[in-house]
Design an enzyme around this catalytic site. Sequence first.
Site, short mmCIF file in Angstrom:
data_model
loop_
_atom_site.label_atom_id
_atom_site.label_comp_id
_atom_site.label_asym_id
_atom_site.label_seq_id
_atom_site.Cartn_x
_atom_site.Cartn_y
_atom_site.Cartn_z
N LYS A 1 0.82 -1.21 0.00
CA LYS A 1 0.00 0.00 0.00
C LYS A 1 0.85 1.25 0.00
O LYS A 1 0.38 2.34 -0.30
CB LYS A 1 -0.94 -0.02 1.21
N ARG A 2 2.09 1.08 0.32
CA ARG A 2 2.96 2.24 0.33
C ARG A 2 3.46 2.60 -1.06
O ARG A 2 3.83 3.72 -1.33
CB ARG A 2 4.16 2.00 1.26
#
Length: 484
Positions: free
Chosen positions: A255-256
């Site tokens: 998700k980063r």
Amino acid sequence: MTEKIRVRFAPAPTGFLHIGGARTALFNWLFARHEGGQFILRIEDTDESRSTRVAVDNILENLRWLGLDWDEGPEKGGPFGPYFQMKRLDIYRRYSQELLREEKAYFCYCSAEELAERRKEALRKEAQVGYHGRCRELSSQQKEDLERSGREKVVRLKTPREGVTQVNDLIRGKVEFENALLDDFVIMKSRGTPTFNFANVVDDHLMEISHVIRGDEHLSNTPRQILLYHALGFPLPSFGHLSMILGTDRSKLSKREGAISLDWYRQTGYLPQALVNCLSLLGWATSDSQELFSSVDEIISKFSLEGISKTAAIFDPKKLEWMNGEYIKRLQPAEITKLTKPYLEKANLLRGDEDEEWLKKVVVLEQDRIRTLSQIVEYGDFFFLPEIEYDEKAAKVLRKEGASALLQIYRDRLKDLEPFTIEKVEEVTRRIIAEEKIKGGELIHPARAALTGRTVGPSLFELMVLLGREMTFLRLDKAIKWKG
RNA sequence: GUCCCCAUCGUCUAGUCCGGUCUAGGACCCCAGACUUUCGAUCUGGUAGCAGGGGUUCAAAUCCCCUUGGGGACACCA
């Protein structure tokens, strides 16, 4: 046999919906729609510390945006609810007690800290990692003592020590796992909530899911789940494990990592239909490798499990951008105008009193070159800005020998031109070109630079008319006086 | 470390199941040319790939084995 097709997308609301999750949801949805089955949305929020309401909303919002409507699930309900796992705790407890009673599961009193330490140690020594099974064979005396000491306890499934568990995967075929390698995994956490494997199995069964289609990272969980199905006496659903979508660095999407959230694509001006088209081709293809589909319905009708590939795919943002451009080209004038307006507003380019027809013409003029809706701003800002800047290339064109003189002639001839139409403007332009015995570009290029501040853009005559006589005059005048 | 999955252009893929028609097709990206009213538009063209090694076979991208590479799992995360 006419089996009811029921599939589900079961995300954990621990972050925003990203490309990978959307692809999994999409494949389930396509399968359901193709087969005339049901698509169920279930929120797996049993990770209390990481699940958030914001994430739930984000997932629902983006699924809706993509057009992936669910037949049962949050905000919709259905006969197999509730569709949030935290609202089903009593169900899991009931099944866990049943397993305990039948001695297919047992309480484990080992502390989480101790186990984590062991695990770390095992990983460091590169040894077998799983649970050692200490609490599996406790005497009733030991159990009593431990119970009295008030230690926290979890429930573990008693897994077979020998034999093989076979997964018949729709996509990968037969896959075998040695039971001896499977440890007694936790099914109920000490707080009384179920673990993923347990809740997943119970819900898939209770919700009558016929096909479990999910990411490849779950393939190695599947034998554990099959063991649970057996222990609980549930019939097995069909399993299909989709290859994963990897990041550009070839690792699992995090998700980063950069531009992978659906939010970003939505905000940047990607069309949901383009995203659906693009995502559907990540791990699926028709036998003729069709790239562009005329509609979602065409994808639905052509979709099949047979066309799914086993190879992990890397999502290519460039291809999406191209595809989005193709979809933008298909939009009707009124539609694209409506869709691009918010981007112009956000960039403070609109005063609010623009004529709708004029605006439509402006947008349509840029339609063929923009690949995202937001690009309307960088490509078309000169239509709205009172003052423009010259970019480097435009400045160079304006500095060219003779450019200023030609623009002066141009300006004067345009000044009283009646009517100020595309045909008339072109006529005058051609005449000057003929009179001055120059090539078209020698006049047209500096004129474009003067009017738009750029060397690229739509047809000069068309943009000039949309800009209007006054603005055209002003900008030509400014360029003539400009000292680069 | 153990287990599991996967392996065609840089990327997405067709072809693999039912070996020959594959000197491997399409698309994105990139590059070149054309248009000359520019371009990031459009049109045309091009570069680039069966991971390696062994088998089986008259014949292998396609079947088998090994190696290598990549990924995933091995949590009181999902």
